[in-house]
Design a protein around this motif. Structure first.
Motif, PDB file in Angstrom:
ATOM      1  N   UNK A  73      44.968  46.340  54.890  1.00  0.00           N
ATOM      2  CA  UNK A  73      45.644  45.256  55.605  1.00  0.00           C
ATOM      3  C   UNK A  73      44.880  44.888  56.871  1.00  0.00           C
ATOM      4  N   UNK A  74      44.456  45.887  57.628  1.00  0.00           N
ATOM      5  CA  UNK A  74      43.718  45.625  58.866  1.00  0.00           C
ATOM      6  C   UNK A  74      42.405  44.905  58.580  1.00  0.00           C
ATOM      7  N   UNK A  75      41.696  45.366  57.565  1.00  0.00           N
ATOM      8  CA  UNK A  75      40.399  44.747  57.268  1.00  0.00           C
ATOM      9  C   UNK A  75      40.569  43.322  56.755  1.00  0.00           C
ATOM     10  N   UNK A 130      55.095  45.143  61.138  1.00  0.00           N
ATOM     11  CA  UNK A 130      55.042  43.697  60.920  1.00  0.00           C
ATOM     12  C   UNK A 130      53.942  43.295  59.942  1.00  0.00           C
ATOM     13  N   UNK A 131      53.004  44.192  59.640  1.00  0.00           N
ATOM     14  CA  UNK A 131      51.989  43.890  58.633  1.00  0.00           C
ATOM     15  C   UNK A 131      52.641  43.580  57.282  1.00  0.00           C
ATOM     16  N   UNK A 132      53.705  44.310  56.962  1.00  0.00           N
ATOM     17  CA  UNK A 132      54.415  44.076  55.692  1.00  0.00           C
ATOM     18  C   UNK A 132      55.772  44.770  55.777  1.00  0.00           C
ATOM     19  N   UNK A 133      56.698  44.132  56.479  1.00  0.00           N
ATOM     20  CA  UNK A 133      58.003  44.756  56.741  1.00  0.00           C
ATOM     21  C   UNK A 133      58.791  44.996  55.459  1.00  0.00           C
ATOM     22  N   UNK A 160      51.200  53.696  57.337  1.00  0.00           N
ATOM     23  CA  UNK A 160      49.965  53.409  58.081  1.00  0.00           C
ATOM     24  C   UNK A 160      48.728  53.754  57.245  1.00  0.00           C
ATOM     25  N   UNK A 161      48.867  54.674  56.284  1.00  0.00           N
ATOM     26  CA  UNK A 161      47.763  54.917  55.359  1.00  0.00           C
ATOM     27  C   UNK A 161      47.498  53.682  54.488  1.00  0.00           C
ATOM     28  N   UNK A 162      48.576  52.950  54.173  1.00  0.00           N
ATOM     29  CA  UNK A 162      48.449  51.699  53.417  1.00  0.00           C
ATOM     30  C   UNK A 162      47.761  50.602  54.212  1.00  0.00           C
TER      31      UNK A 162
END
Length: 311
Positions: free
Chosen positions: A120-122, A76-79, A114-116
Motif C-alpha cells: 500500500x505504501x509503495x 485509513x489506508x484501507x479501513x 501494518x504487514x499488509x
C-alpha cells in the motif's frame, strides 16, 4: 541498477506484546543502524516520528535523499479491510486455530494490518509521483540492530545497486511447496517467504498490491488471518509468472547476496542451535498432528543439522 527504498514505521504498542516486546526507541535504533545507506529513501510514519527519522538521515548527510510521508492514521489506508480483519481475529475459534496463540500474527490485528501495508505504501508513493523504476521494500527494523547477522553499521554507508530481474523478487525461507494447503500453513505458522525485503519495478508493485489484498480477503472469507509472509506466498501462487523466488538462508541475505557482498556477517555458529531447534519442533508438531510424512521430513533435517554441524 540503483534501488529506491521504501519503509514504514507505525506505533502499534509493541512494547506490550508479551514475549515479543519492542518499544519505539528500539525500532528507531534498528533504523539508525542501517539508515546511512545512500539510496533515495521514503518512509511512511506518524507525526511523532517524522523529525527523528529526518534527523538521523541528516546526520549521515542524506536528508536530500530522504522523504518522510506523514500519515495521521494508518488504518485509513484501507479501513474496510482493517475492520474485516478485526472481526475475524476477534473470533476465539480463529485464534485457537493457530499452533502458537502467543505469536502476534495469531491475535493482533494491527500487527497483521501494518504487514499488509508494505505494498500500500509503495503504491501510494508511485501514484503520487514520489518514486519510479525499481523499488525495494526494506523493513524499518531490518537486521534488528545487528542481531539478525549483519554486525557492522558503518558498512551500510554504500549505495545499494543490483540487477534484479524485472519481476517481483521474493526471498524464500524454505523451498516453496505448491501443494500444501494454505490453511495448514496458517495453522502450523510455518514461514516460506521472508517479508523483510521485497523488490519489484513500479508497475508490478501495483499488481502485487492487488494480489496481496485478494489473498487477504480470501483468508478472511474462510475465517482466518495471517501476516505478510503467508500473504506473499498466496500472491505468488496466484500468478507465478510475474514472480522470482530467491532461495536464501538468513533474514539478511536479500541484501547481503544481492548487492551488499561487503557486509560483514557474525559467525554462523551462533545461529546453528536455533535452526536445530526449529527442525526438531516442527517434527514434533507434525508427529502430534498425525502428519507422519512431514514429521519424518523435518526429523531428517534435524538429524542432518546435527551431523553437519556437530551439534
Amino acid at each position: 541498477m540503483e534501488l529506491t527504498i521504501v519503509s514504514a514505521f507505525f506505533d502499534i504498542g509493541r512494547e506490550n506484546f508479551k514475549g515479543y516486546e519492542r518499544g519505539n526507541n528500539k525500532y528507531i535504533s534498528y533504523f539508525k543502524f542501517w539508515a546511512r545507506i545512500r539510496n533515495n529513501l521514503i518512509v511512511y510514519t506518524t507525526r511523532e516520528f517524522v523529525s527523528e527519522i529526518l534527523s538521523i538521515r541528516r546526520n549521515f548527510g542524506l536528508e536530500e535523499k530522504t522523504k518522510v510521508i506523514e500519515i495521521d492514521d494508518y488504518k485509513s489506508f484501507d479501513r474496510d479491510l482493517y475492520n474485516k480483519m478485526k472481526k475475524v481475529m476477534d473470533n476465539e475459534i480463529s485464534l485457537n486455530f493457530h499452533k502458537d496463540i502467543k505469536r502476534p500474527e495469531s491475535w493482533n490485528v494491527d500487527y497483521n494490518f501494518i504487514m499488509m501495508l508494505k505494498s500500500y505504501c509503495i503504491v501510494d508513493a508511485v501514484q503520487k509521483g514520489y518514486v519510479k523504476g525499481m523499488i525495494a521494500w526494506l523493513d524499518f527494523g531490518f537486521n534488528h540492530g545487528g542481531k539478525d547477522g549483519l554486525i557492522n553499521k558503518e558498512e551500510f554507508d554504500f549505495k545499494w545497486e543490483y540487477d534484479f530481474p524485472e519481476k517481483i523478487n521474493l526471498f524464500a525461507h524454505q523451498k516453496i511447496d505448491d501443494d500444501r494447503p494454505i490453511f495448514d500453513i496458517v495453522r502450523s505458522m510455518d514461514v516460506y517467504i521472508r517479508g523483510n525485503i521485497i523488490v519489484a519495478p513500479d508497475y508490478l508493485w501495483l499488481k502485487f498490491s492487488y494480489l496481496a489484498k485478494k489473498a487477504m480477503e480470501s483468508l478472511l472469507d474462510c475465517g482466518l488471518c495471517d501476516d505478510d509472509q503467508t500473504i506473499c506466498l498466496m500472491a505468488y501462487r496466484a500468478q507465478q509468472d510475474i514472480f522470482v523466488i530467491h532461495d536464501v538462508e538468513n533474514w539478511y541475505d536479500g541484501l547481503k547476496y544481492f548487492g551488499g557482498n561487503h557486509l560483514t556477517v557474525k559467525k554462523m555458529e551462533k545461529r546453528r542451535d536455533k535452526t536445530y531447534k526449529i527442525y526438531k519442533e516442527r517434527a514434533r508438531f507434525y508427529l502430534l498432528d498425525g502428519k507422519y510424512n512431514l514429521a519424518i521430513k523435518y526429523y531428517k533435517m534435524y538429524l542432518k543439522e546435527k551431523i553437519n554441524n556437530k551439534i
